[in-house]
Design a protein around this motif. Structure first.
Motif, PDB file in Angstrom:
ATOM      1  N   LEU A  44       0.820  -1.211   0.000  1.00  0.00           N
ATOM      2  CA  LEU A  44       0.000   0.000   0.000  1.00  0.00           C
ATOM      3  C   LEU A  44       0.852   1.259   0.000  1.00  0.00           C
ATOM      4  CD1 LEU A  44      -2.789  -1.223   2.388  1.00  0.00           C
ATOM      5  CD2 LEU A  44      -3.168  -0.298   0.098  1.00  0.00           C
ATOM      6  N   LYS A  45       0.329   2.277  -0.674  1.00  0.00           N
ATOM      7  CA  LYS A  45       1.008   3.561  -0.804  1.00  0.00           C
ATOM      8  C   LYS A  45       0.130   4.653  -0.199  1.00  0.00           C
ATOM      9  CE  LYS A  45       2.779   2.030  -5.301  1.00  0.00           C
ATOM     10  NZ  LYS A  45       2.839   2.348  -6.751  1.00  0.00           N
ATOM     11  N   PRO A  46       0.712   5.759   0.209  1.00  0.00           N
ATOM     12  CA  PRO A  46      -0.109   6.858   0.738  1.00  0.00           C
ATOM     13  C   PRO A  46      -1.197   7.301  -0.245  1.00  0.00           C
ATOM     14  CG  PRO A  46       2.182   7.223   1.282  1.00  0.00           C
ATOM     15  CD  PRO A  46       2.145   6.025   0.380  1.00  0.00           C
ATOM     16  N   GLU A  47      -0.932   7.226  -1.529  1.00  0.00           N
ATOM     17  CA  GLU A  47      -1.937   7.643  -2.518  1.00  0.00           C
ATOM     18  C   GLU A  47      -3.101   6.661  -2.626  1.00  0.00           C
ATOM     19  OE1 GLU A  47       1.370   7.336  -2.972  1.00  0.00           O
ATOM     20  OE2 GLU A  47       1.837   6.604  -5.005  1.00  0.00           O
ATOM     21  N   ASP A  48      -3.018   5.532  -1.942  1.00  0.00           N
ATOM     22  CA  ASP A  48      -4.155   4.605  -1.872  1.00  0.00           C
ATOM     23  C   ASP A  48      -5.165   5.024  -0.808  1.00  0.00           C
ATOM     24  OD1 ASP A  48      -1.847   1.926  -2.401  1.00  0.00           O
ATOM     25  OD2 ASP A  48      -3.239   2.773  -3.879  1.00  0.00           O
ATOM     26  N   THR A  49      -4.838   6.044  -0.050  1.00  0.00           N
ATOM     27  CA  THR A  49      -5.751   6.525   0.988  1.00  0.00           C
ATOM     28  C   THR A  49      -7.052   7.003   0.363  1.00  0.00           C
ATOM     29  OG1 THR A  49      -3.965   7.144   2.486  1.00  0.00           O
ATOM     30  CG2 THR A  49      -6.079   8.268   2.770  1.00  0.00           C
ATOM     31  N   ALA A  50      -8.158   6.449   0.831  1.00  0.00           N
ATOM     32  CA  ALA A  50      -9.467   6.780   0.276  1.00  0.00           C
ATOM     33  C   ALA A  50     -10.531   6.024   1.054  1.00  0.00           C
ATOM     34  CB  ALA A  50      -9.547   6.388  -1.201  1.00  0.00           C
ATOM     35  N   VAL A  51     -11.778   6.361   0.785  1.00  0.00           N
ATOM     36  CA  VAL A  51     -12.893   5.529   1.231  1.00  0.00           C
ATOM     37  C   VAL A  51     -13.126   4.493   0.132  1.00  0.00           C
ATOM     38  CG1 VAL A  51     -15.317   5.426   1.894  1.00  0.00           C
ATOM     39  CG2 VAL A  51     -13.914   7.401   2.555  1.00  0.00           C
ATOM     40  N   TYR A  52     -13.157   3.253   0.527  1.00  0.00           N
ATOM     41  CA  TYR A  52     -13.343   2.156  -0.423  1.00  0.00           C
ATOM     42  C   TYR A  52     -14.778   1.644  -0.326  1.00  0.00           C
ATOM     43  CZ  TYR A  52      -8.428   1.988  -1.588  1.00  0.00           C
ATOM     44  OH  TYR A  52      -7.174   2.299  -2.058  1.00  0.00           O
ATOM     45  N   TYR A  53     -15.399   1.521  -1.486  1.00  0.00           N
ATOM     46  CA  TYR A  53     -16.791   1.107  -1.573  1.00  0.00           C
ATOM     47  C   TYR A  53     -16.922  -0.195  -2.351  1.00  0.00           C
ATOM     48  CZ  TYR A  53     -17.817   5.984  -0.368  1.00  0.00           C
ATOM     49  OH  TYR A  53     -17.886   7.207   0.252  1.00  0.00           O
ATOM     50  N   CYS A  54     -17.853  -1.000  -1.922  1.00  0.00           N
ATOM     51  CA  CYS A  54     -18.264  -2.171  -2.677  1.00  0.00           C
ATOM     52  C   CYS A  54     -19.516  -1.800  -3.463  1.00  0.00           C
ATOM     53  CB  CYS A  54     -18.559  -3.314  -1.707  1.00  0.00           C
ATOM     54  SG  CYS A  54     -19.084  -4.853  -2.461  1.00  0.00           S
ATOM     55  N   ALA A  55     -19.620  -2.290  -4.681  1.00  0.00           N
ATOM     56  CA  ALA A  55     -20.787  -1.988  -5.505  1.00  0.00           C
ATOM     57  C   ALA A  55     -21.125  -3.186  -6.378  1.00  0.00           C
ATOM     58  CB  ALA A  55     -20.534  -0.763  -6.375  1.00  0.00           C
ATOM     59  N   ALA A  56     -22.384  -3.261  -6.759  1.00  0.00           N
ATOM     60  CA  ALA A  56     -22.835  -4.367  -7.606  1.00  0.00           C
ATOM     61  C   ALA A  56     -23.993  -3.901  -8.470  1.00  0.00           C
ATOM     62  CB  ALA A  56     -23.256  -5.557  -6.744  1.00  0.00           C
ATOM     63  N   ASP A  57     -24.074  -4.492  -9.635  1.00  0.00           N
ATOM     64  CA  ASP A  57     -25.222  -4.194 -10.496  1.00  0.00           C
ATOM     65  C   ASP A  57     -25.298  -5.254 -11.577  1.00  0.00           C
ATOM     66  OD1 ASP A  57     -26.622  -0.955 -11.245  1.00  0.00           O
ATOM     67  OD2 ASP A  57     -27.461  -2.959 -11.560  1.00  0.00           O
ATOM     68  N   ARG A  58     -26.491  -5.329 -12.142  1.00  0.00           N
ATOM     69  CA  ARG A  58     -26.714  -6.255 -13.242  1.00  0.00           C
ATOM     70  C   ARG A  58     -26.352  -5.518 -14.523  1.00  0.00           C
ATOM     71  NH1 ARG A  58     -30.693 -10.485 -13.409  1.00  0.00           N
ATOM     72  NH2 ARG A  58     -31.652  -9.566 -11.566  1.00  0.00           N
ATOM     73  N   VAL A  59     -25.249  -5.918 -15.128  1.00  0.00           N
ATOM     74  CA  VAL A  59     -24.781  -5.284 -16.361  1.00  0.00           C
ATOM     75  C   VAL A  59     -24.529  -6.379 -17.391  1.00  0.00           C
ATOM     76  CG1 VAL A  59     -23.776  -3.281 -15.232  1.00  0.00           C
ATOM     77  CG2 VAL A  59     -22.374  -5.321 -15.555  1.00  0.00           C
ATOM     78  N   ARG A  60     -24.507  -5.959 -18.634  1.00  0.00           N
ATOM     79  CA  ARG A  60     -24.264  -6.919 -19.722  1.00  0.00           C
ATOM     80  C   ARG A  60     -22.790  -7.281 -19.777  1.00  0.00           C
ATOM     81  NH1 ARG A  60     -24.737  -4.463 -24.255  1.00  0.00           N
ATOM     82  NH2 ARG A  60     -24.962  -2.362 -23.392  1.00  0.00           N
ATOM     83  N   SER A  61     -22.541  -8.359 -20.486  1.00  0.00           N
ATOM     84  CA  SER A  61     -21.180  -8.804 -20.687  1.00  0.00           C
ATOM     85  C   SER A  61     -20.453  -7.852 -21.643  1.00  0.00           C
ATOM     86  CB  SER A  61     -21.210 -10.215 -21.256  1.00  0.00           C
ATOM     87  OG  SER A  61     -19.918 -10.747 -21.365  1.00  0.00           O
ATOM     88  N   PRO A  62     -19.225  -7.603 -21.465  1.00  0.00           N
ATOM     89  CA  PRO A  62     -18.324  -8.049 -20.404  1.00  0.00           C
ATOM     90  C   PRO A  62     -18.596  -7.304 -19.100  1.00  0.00           C
ATOM     91  CG  PRO A  62     -17.175  -6.539 -21.840  1.00  0.00           C
ATOM     92  CD  PRO A  62     -18.525  -6.731 -22.436  1.00  0.00           C
ATOM     93  N   ARG A  63     -18.967  -8.026 -18.082  1.00  0.00           N
ATOM     94  CA  ARG A  63     -19.539  -7.433 -16.884  1.00  0.00           C
ATOM     95  C   ARG A  63     -18.533  -6.627 -16.060  1.00  0.00           C
ATOM     96  NH1 ARG A  63     -24.251 -11.560 -14.738  1.00  0.00           N
ATOM     97  NH2 ARG A  63     -25.399 -11.547 -16.709  1.00  0.00           N
ATOM     98  N   ALA A  64     -17.355  -7.162 -15.848  1.00  0.00           N
ATOM     99  CA  ALA A  64     -16.418  -6.461 -14.979  1.00  0.00           C
ATOM    100  C   ALA A  64     -16.000  -5.107 -15.541  1.00  0.00           C
ATOM    101  CB  ALA A  64     -15.202  -7.341 -14.706  1.00  0.00           C
ATOM    102  N   PRO A  65     -15.599  -5.026 -16.801  1.00  0.00           N
ATOM    103  CA  PRO A  65     -15.244  -3.705 -17.342  1.00  0.00           C
ATOM    104  C   PRO A  65     -16.425  -2.741 -17.360  1.00  0.00           C
ATOM    105  CG  PRO A  65     -14.374  -5.436 -18.744  1.00  0.00           C
ATOM    106  CD  PRO A  65     -15.297  -6.086 -17.766  1.00  0.00           C
ATOM    107  N   ARG A  66     -17.602  -3.251 -17.634  1.00  0.00           N
ATOM    108  CA  ARG A  66     -18.772  -2.364 -17.653  1.00  0.00           C
ATOM    109  C   ARG A  66     -19.022  -1.783 -16.272  1.00  0.00           C
ATOM    110  NH1 ARG A  66     -21.761  -2.121 -22.160  1.00  0.00           N
ATOM    111  NH2 ARG A  66     -21.552  -3.780 -23.702  1.00  0.00           N
TER     112      ARG A  66
END
Length: 130
Positions: free
Chosen positions: A86-108
Protein backbone atom coordinates in the motif's frame (compact mmCIF):
# COMPACT_ATOMS: atom_id res chain seq x y z
CA UNK A 1 -33.21 -5.55 -1.79
CA UNK A 2 -29.52 -5.50 -2.58
CA UNK A 3 -27.33 -4.86 0.45
CA UNK A 4 -23.57 -4.56 0.55
CA UNK A 5 -21.60 -4.27 3.79
CA UNK A 6 -17.88 -3.52 3.73
CA UNK A 7 -15.35 -4.07 6.47
CA UNK A 8 -11.61 -4.31 6.91
CA UNK A 9 -10.45 -0.76 6.45
CA UNK A 10 -8.03 0.94 8.80
CA UNK A 11 -4.74 2.70 9.23
CA UNK A 12 -1.62 1.06 7.87
CA UNK A 13 1.92 2.15 7.12
CA UNK A 14 3.19 2.39 3.57
CA UNK A 15 4.18 -1.03 2.31
CA UNK A 16 1.63 -2.75 4.52
CA UNK A 17 -1.43 -4.81 3.65
CA UNK A 18 -5.14 -4.82 4.29
CA UNK A 19 -7.96 -7.12 3.26
CA UNK A 20 -11.37 -5.63 2.64
CA UNK A 21 -14.51 -7.73 2.77
CA UNK A 22 -17.90 -7.10 1.22
CA UNK A 23 -20.83 -9.23 2.34
CA UNK A 24 -23.63 -9.14 -0.20
CA UNK A 25 -27.27 -10.06 0.10
CA UNK A 26 -30.42 -9.74 -1.95
CA UNK A 27 -29.04 -10.99 -5.24
CA UNK A 28 -27.26 -13.89 -6.88
CA UNK A 29 -23.61 -13.39 -7.68
CA UNK A 30 -23.98 -15.04 -11.05
CA UNK A 31 -26.46 -12.42 -12.20
CA UNK A 32 -24.37 -9.41 -11.24
CA UNK A 33 -20.97 -7.90 -11.54
CA UNK A 34 -19.44 -6.84 -8.23
CA UNK A 35 -16.41 -4.83 -7.41
CA UNK A 36 -14.48 -2.27 -5.42
CA UNK A 37 -14.27 1.46 -5.95
CA UNK A 38 -12.55 4.23 -4.07
CA UNK A 39 -12.89 7.94 -3.55
CA UNK A 40 -10.21 10.20 -2.16
CA UNK A 41 -11.02 13.70 -0.86
CA UNK A 42 -11.60 16.09 -3.73
CA UNK A 43 -11.45 13.36 -6.36
CA UNK A 44 -13.97 11.40 -8.36
CA UNK A 45 -14.93 7.89 -7.38
CA UNK A 46 -12.93 5.42 -9.44
CA UNK A 47 -13.07 1.72 -10.17
CA UNK A 48 -10.40 -0.39 -8.48
CA UNK A 49 -11.16 -4.05 -9.20
CA UNK A 50 -14.30 -5.78 -10.48
CA UNK A 51 -15.38 -9.30 -11.32
CA UNK A 52 -18.20 -10.89 -13.27
CA UNK A 53 -18.64 -14.43 -12.02
CA UNK A 54 -20.95 -15.60 -14.77
CA UNK A 55 -18.75 -14.49 -17.67
CA UNK A 56 -15.39 -14.84 -15.94
CA UNK A 57 -14.44 -11.26 -16.61
CA UNK A 58 -12.16 -9.19 -14.43
CA UNK A 59 -11.09 -5.61 -14.61
CA UNK A 60 -8.59 -3.63 -12.59
CA UNK A 61 -7.22 -0.16 -12.70
CA UNK A 62 -3.64 0.36 -13.79
CA UNK A 63 -2.64 1.68 -10.40
CA UNK A 64 -3.35 -1.64 -8.63
CA UNK A 65 -1.57 -3.97 -11.04
CA UNK A 66 0.54 -6.44 -9.13
CA UNK A 67 -0.52 -5.10 -5.74
CA UNK A 68 -4.24 -5.84 -5.28
CA UNK A 69 -6.22 -8.99 -5.94
CA UNK A 70 -9.92 -9.72 -5.86
CA UNK A 71 -11.59 -12.96 -4.86
CA UNK A 72 -15.04 -14.20 -4.04
CA UNK A 73 -16.53 -16.86 -1.82
CA UNK A 74 -19.90 -17.59 -3.36
CA UNK A 75 -20.94 -19.80 -0.46
CA UNK A 76 -20.55 -16.81 1.85
CA UNK A 77 -21.72 -14.20 -0.66
CA UNK A 78 -18.53 -12.33 0.09
CA UNK A 79 -16.02 -10.54 -2.10
CA UNK A 80 -12.56 -9.68 -0.87
CA UNK A 81 -9.99 -7.12 -1.94
CA UNK A 82 -6.49 -8.02 -0.83
CA UNK A 83 -4.31 -4.94 -0.91
CA UNK A 84 -0.54 -5.31 -0.62
CA UNK A 85 2.32 -2.83 -0.95
CA UNK A 86 0.00 0.00 0.00
CA UNK A 87 1.01 3.56 -0.80
CA UNK A 88 -0.11 6.86 0.74
CA UNK A 89 -1.94 7.64 -2.52
CA UNK A 90 -4.16 4.61 -1.87
CA UNK A 91 -5.75 6.53 0.99
CA UNK A 92 -9.47 6.78 0.28
CA UNK A 93 -12.89 5.53 1.23
CA UNK A 94 -13.34 2.16 -0.42
CA UNK A 95 -16.79 1.11 -1.57
CA UNK A 96 -18.26 -2.17 -2.68
CA UNK A 97 -20.79 -1.99 -5.51
CA UNK A 98 -22.84 -4.37 -7.61
CA UNK A 99 -25.22 -4.19 -10.50
CA UNK A 100 -26.71 -6.25 -13.24
CA UNK A 101 -24.78 -5.28 -16.36
CA UNK A 102 -24.26 -6.92 -19.72
CA UNK A 103 -21.18 -8.80 -20.69
CA UNK A 104 -18.32 -8.05 -20.40
CA UNK A 105 -19.54 -7.43 -16.88
CA UNK A 106 -16.42 -6.46 -14.98
CA UNK A 107 -15.24 -3.71 -17.34
CA UNK A 108 -18.77 -2.36 -17.65
CA UNK A 109 -19.20 -2.12 -13.89
CA UNK A 110 -15.77 -0.71 -13.10
CA UNK A 111 -15.43 1.69 -15.98
CA UNK A 112 -17.98 2.08 -18.75
CA UNK A 113 -21.17 2.13 -16.65
CA UNK A 114 -19.65 3.20 -13.35
CA UNK A 115 -21.88 6.26 -13.01
CA UNK A 116 -25.05 4.17 -13.42
CA UNK A 117 -24.43 1.72 -10.57
CA UNK A 118 -27.50 1.41 -8.37
CA UNK A 119 -26.22 -0.52 -5.35
CA UNK A 120 -23.41 0.69 -3.09
CA UNK A 121 -22.11 -0.18 0.33
CA UNK A 122 -21.53 2.44 3.00
CA UNK A 123 -17.76 2.50 2.47
CA UNK A 124 -14.75 1.77 4.64
CA UNK A 125 -11.85 4.14 5.23
CA UNK A 126 -8.35 3.11 4.25
CA UNK A 127 -5.53 5.37 5.40
CA UNK A 128 -1.93 4.72 4.45
CA UNK A 129 0.70 6.68 6.33
CA UNK A 130 4.10 7.49 4.90
Amino acid sequence: EVQLVESGGGLVQAGGSLRLSCVASGFTFDDYAIGWFRQAPGKEREGVFCIGNSDGSTYYADFVKGRFTISSDNAKNTVYLQMNSLKPEDTAVYYCAADRVRSPRAPRLCEYERTKIRSWGQGTQVTVSS
